[in-house]
Design a protein around this motif. Structure first.
Motif, PDB file in Angstrom:
ATOM      1  N   ILE A  37       0.816  -1.216   0.000  1.00  0.00           N
ATOM      2  CA  ILE A  37       0.000   0.000   0.000  1.00  0.00           C
ATOM      3  C   ILE A  37       0.853   1.270   0.000  1.00  0.00           C
ATOM      4  CG2 ILE A  37      -1.908  -1.184   1.145  1.00  0.00           C
ATOM      5  CD1 ILE A  37      -1.177   0.441   3.685  1.00  0.00           C
ATOM      6  N   SER A  38       2.137   1.146  -0.282  1.00  0.00           N
ATOM      7  CA  SER A  38       3.048   2.285  -0.148  1.00  0.00           C
ATOM      8  C   SER A  38       2.675   3.463  -1.046  1.00  0.00           C
ATOM      9  CB  SER A  38       4.484   1.862  -0.417  1.00  0.00           C
ATOM     10  OG  SER A  38       4.629   1.426  -1.751  1.00  0.00           O
ATOM     11  N   TYR A  39       2.207   3.210  -2.252  1.00  0.00           N
ATOM     12  CA  TYR A  39       1.841   4.322  -3.130  1.00  0.00           C
ATOM     13  C   TYR A  39       0.635   5.057  -2.567  1.00  0.00           C
ATOM     14  CZ  TYR A  39       1.015   7.053  -7.319  1.00  0.00           C
ATOM     15  OH  TYR A  39       0.841   8.087  -8.195  1.00  0.00           O
ATOM     16  N   ALA A  40      -0.341   4.311  -2.051  1.00  0.00           N
ATOM     17  CA  ALA A  40      -1.494   4.941  -1.425  1.00  0.00           C
ATOM     18  C   ALA A  40      -1.067   5.715  -0.179  1.00  0.00           C
ATOM     19  CB  ALA A  40      -2.547   3.891  -1.072  1.00  0.00           C
ATOM     20  N   LEU A  41      -0.140   5.171   0.597  1.00  0.00           N
ATOM     21  CA  LEU A  41       0.387   5.894   1.761  1.00  0.00           C
ATOM     22  C   LEU A  41       1.034   7.199   1.325  1.00  0.00           C
ATOM     23  CD1 LEU A  41       2.057   3.009   3.786  1.00  0.00           C
ATOM     24  CD2 LEU A  41       0.115   4.380   4.526  1.00  0.00           C
ATOM     25  N   TYR A  42       1.809   7.123   0.273  1.00  0.00           N
ATOM     26  CA  TYR A  42       2.503   8.305  -0.247  1.00  0.00           C
ATOM     27  C   TYR A  42       1.502   9.379  -0.663  1.00  0.00           C
ATOM     28  CZ  TYR A  42       4.844  11.182  -3.742  1.00  0.00           C
ATOM     29  OH  TYR A  42       5.300  12.232  -4.477  1.00  0.00           O
ATOM     30  N   LEU A  43       0.440   8.969  -1.348  1.00  0.00           N
ATOM     31  CA  LEU A  43      -0.540   9.941  -1.830  1.00  0.00           C
ATOM     32  C   LEU A  43      -1.441  10.484  -0.726  1.00  0.00           C
ATOM     33  CD1 LEU A  43      -1.679   8.282  -5.166  1.00  0.00           C
ATOM     34  CD2 LEU A  43      -0.137  10.221  -4.868  1.00  0.00           C
ATOM     35  N   ASN A  44      -1.737   9.666   0.286  1.00  0.00           N
ATOM     36  CA  ASN A  44      -2.739  10.043   1.290  1.00  0.00           C
ATOM     37  C   ASN A  44      -2.185  10.648   2.562  1.00  0.00           C
ATOM     38  OD1 ASN A  44      -4.902   9.085  -0.266  1.00  0.00           O
ATOM     39  ND2 ASN A  44      -4.519   7.007   0.422  1.00  0.00           N
ATOM     40  N   HIS A  45      -0.927  10.458   2.859  1.00  0.00           N
ATOM     41  CA  HIS A  45      -0.443  10.864   4.179  1.00  0.00           C
ATOM     42  C   HIS A  45      -0.588  12.363   4.425  1.00  0.00           C
ATOM     43  CE1 HIS A  45       3.323  12.045   2.181  1.00  0.00           C
ATOM     44  NE2 HIS A  45       3.592  12.719   3.292  1.00  0.00           N
ATOM     45  N   ILE A  82      -5.047   2.925   7.653  1.00  0.00           N
ATOM     46  CA  ILE A  82      -6.394   2.409   7.362  1.00  0.00           C
ATOM     47  C   ILE A  82      -6.981   3.086   6.130  1.00  0.00           C
ATOM     48  CG2 ILE A  82      -8.764   2.321   8.241  1.00  0.00           C
ATOM     49  CD1 ILE A  82      -7.452   1.981  11.075  1.00  0.00           C
ATOM     50  N   TYR A  83      -6.884   4.399   6.065  1.00  0.00           N
ATOM     51  CA  TYR A  83      -7.403   5.141   4.920  1.00  0.00           C
ATOM     52  C   TYR A  83      -6.670   4.753   3.632  1.00  0.00           C
ATOM     53  CZ  TYR A  83      -8.655   9.131   1.980  1.00  0.00           C
ATOM     54  OH  TYR A  83      -9.083   9.920   0.947  1.00  0.00           O
ATOM     55  N   SER A  84      -5.365   4.600   3.715  1.00  0.00           N
ATOM     56  CA  SER A  84      -4.587   4.230   2.533  1.00  0.00           C
ATOM     57  C   SER A  84      -4.901   2.814   2.079  1.00  0.00           C
ATOM     58  CB  SER A  84      -3.092   4.370   2.825  1.00  0.00           C
ATOM     59  OG  SER A  84      -2.776   5.720   3.047  1.00  0.00           O
ATOM     60  N   TYR A  85      -5.148   1.906   3.021  1.00  0.00           N
ATOM     61  CA  TYR A  85      -5.549   0.558   2.625  1.00  0.00           C
ATOM     62  C   TYR A  85      -6.883   0.608   1.891  1.00  0.00           C
ATOM     63  CZ  TYR A  85      -7.108  -4.225   2.610  1.00  0.00           C
ATOM     64  OH  TYR A  85      -7.587  -5.442   2.201  1.00  0.00           O
ATOM     65  N   GLY A  86      -7.810   1.420   2.387  1.00  0.00           N
ATOM     66  CA  GLY A  86      -9.102   1.569   1.700  1.00  0.00           C
ATOM     67  C   GLY A  86      -8.951   2.099   0.296  1.00  0.00           C
ATOM     68  N   THR A  87      -8.134   3.144   0.123  1.00  0.00           N
ATOM     69  CA  THR A  87      -7.952   3.674  -1.225  1.00  0.00           C
ATOM     70  C   THR A  87      -7.175   2.691  -2.101  1.00  0.00           C
ATOM     71  OG1 THR A  87      -5.972   4.915  -0.579  1.00  0.00           O
ATOM     72  CG2 THR A  87      -8.071   6.086  -0.507  1.00  0.00           C
ATOM     73  N   PHE A  89      -7.325  -0.635  -1.844  1.00  0.00           N
ATOM     74  CA  PHE A  89      -8.209  -1.747  -2.174  1.00  0.00           C
ATOM     75  C   PHE A  89      -9.292  -1.332  -3.165  1.00  0.00           C
ATOM     76  CE2 PHE A  89     -11.836  -4.561  -1.363  1.00  0.00           C
ATOM     77  CZ  PHE A  89     -11.231  -5.775  -1.626  1.00  0.00           C
ATOM     78  N   PHE A  90      -9.950  -0.202  -2.916  1.00  0.00           N
ATOM     79  CA  PHE A  90     -11.082   0.175  -3.755  1.00  0.00           C
ATOM     80  C   PHE A  90     -10.683   0.918  -5.020  1.00  0.00           C
ATOM     81  CE2 PHE A  90     -13.211  -0.369   0.365  1.00  0.00           C
ATOM     82  CZ  PHE A  90     -14.132  -1.323  -0.028  1.00  0.00           C
ATOM     83  N   ILE A  91      -9.594   1.659  -4.998  1.00  0.00           N
ATOM     84  CA  ILE A  91      -9.215   2.435  -6.184  1.00  0.00           C
ATOM     85  C   ILE A  91      -8.132   1.730  -6.982  1.00  0.00           C
ATOM     86  CG2 ILE A  91      -8.245   4.605  -7.009  1.00  0.00           C
ATOM     87  CD1 ILE A  91      -9.667   5.944  -4.636  1.00  0.00           C
ATOM     88  N   GLU A  92      -6.992   1.466  -6.354  1.00  0.00           N
ATOM     89  CA  GLU A  92      -5.899   0.838  -7.100  1.00  0.00           C
ATOM     90  C   GLU A  92      -6.246  -0.585  -7.520  1.00  0.00           C
ATOM     91  OE1 GLU A  92      -1.753   1.177  -5.819  1.00  0.00           O
ATOM     92  OE2 GLU A  92      -2.475   2.639  -4.351  1.00  0.00           O
ATOM     93  N   HIS A  93      -6.728  -1.383  -6.603  1.00  0.00           N
ATOM     94  CA  HIS A  93      -6.941  -2.804  -6.859  1.00  0.00           C
ATOM     95  C   HIS A  93      -8.230  -3.063  -7.651  1.00  0.00           C
ATOM     96  CE1 HIS A  93      -6.383  -7.053  -6.211  1.00  0.00           C
ATOM     97  NE2 HIS A  93      -7.604  -7.139  -5.724  1.00  0.00           N
ATOM     98  N   LYS A  94      -9.365  -2.685  -7.088  1.00  0.00           N
ATOM     99  CA  LYS A  94     -10.651  -2.980  -7.726  1.00  0.00           C
ATOM    100  C   LYS A  94     -10.827  -2.209  -9.035  1.00  0.00           C
ATOM    101  CE  LYS A  94     -13.166  -5.239  -4.432  1.00  0.00           C
ATOM    102  NZ  LYS A  94     -14.000  -6.378  -4.571  1.00  0.00           N
ATOM    103  N   PHE A  95     -10.599  -0.898  -8.998  1.00  0.00           N
ATOM    104  CA  PHE A  95     -10.784  -0.099 -10.190  1.00  0.00           C
ATOM    105  C   PHE A  95      -9.748  -0.454 -11.246  1.00  0.00           C
ATOM    106  CE2 PHE A  95     -10.707   3.987 -12.580  1.00  0.00           C
ATOM    107  CZ  PHE A  95     -12.011   3.925 -13.047  1.00  0.00           C
ATOM    108  N   GLY A  96      -8.527  -0.763 -10.808  1.00  0.00           N
ATOM    109  CA  GLY A  96      -7.498  -1.200 -11.750  1.00  0.00           C
ATOM    110  C   GLY A  96      -7.886  -2.498 -12.435  1.00  0.00           C
ATOM    111  N   ARG A  97      -8.443  -3.428 -11.674  1.00  0.00           N
ATOM    112  CA  ARG A  97      -8.912  -4.692 -12.253  1.00  0.00           C
ATOM    113  C   ARG A  97     -10.053  -4.444 -13.238  1.00  0.00           C
ATOM    114  NH1 ARG A  97     -10.582  -9.165  -8.192  1.00  0.00           N
ATOM    115  NH2 ARG A  97      -8.367  -9.065  -7.780  1.00  0.00           N
ATOM    116  N   PHE A  98     -10.971  -3.551 -12.865  1.00  0.00           N
ATOM    117  CA  PHE A  98     -12.084  -3.214 -13.754  1.00  0.00           C
ATOM    118  C   PHE A  98     -11.566  -2.662 -15.076  1.00  0.00           C
ATOM    119  CE2 PHE A  98     -14.701   0.314 -15.319  1.00  0.00           C
ATOM    120  CZ  PHE A  98     -15.830  -0.390 -15.735  1.00  0.00           C
TER     121      PHE A  98
END
Length: 107
Positions: A37-45, A82-87, A89-98
């Protein structure tokens, strides 16, 4: 200019080809999770920091002990993870798969 990148490459090479204590720490599940989740951490911190941490310390008359500062820091860090894991999971992972399923598999 050449010296620092060369040392960095040597250190990475040694870490990749060793089975020592540092390698075991880097292969631990918590650090693997943070790496995922490091990229999400980087963007959200910064967003979470500015919403939670900064306003608390900008309150007038706020004299905070070292313990309360530490507790606020730990709480903010947990919220960021927690917030970065959410982003992630729902944005990078799910939306990327979509997007991958929609555009790559139908070409």
């Amino acid at each position: 200019m050449f010296f620092i990148p060369s040392i960095f490459v040597i250190i990475i090479f040694i870490l990749l080809h060793s089975n020592g204590y540092v390698t075991k720490i880097l292969e631990s599940k918590p650090l693997q999770f943070l790496g995922k989740i490091s990229y999400a951490l980087y963007l959200n911190h910064w967003i979470v920091f500015m919403i939670i941490f900064k306003p608390i310390f900008d309150l007038p008359g706020g004299h905070y002990s070292e313990i309360s500062q530490l507790l606020i820091f730990v709480f903010t860090t947990l919220i960021i993870i927690i917030y970065s894991y959410g982003t992630y999971f729902f944005i990078e992972h799910k939306f990327g798969r979509f997007l991958r399923d929609k555009y790559i598999s139908h070409q």
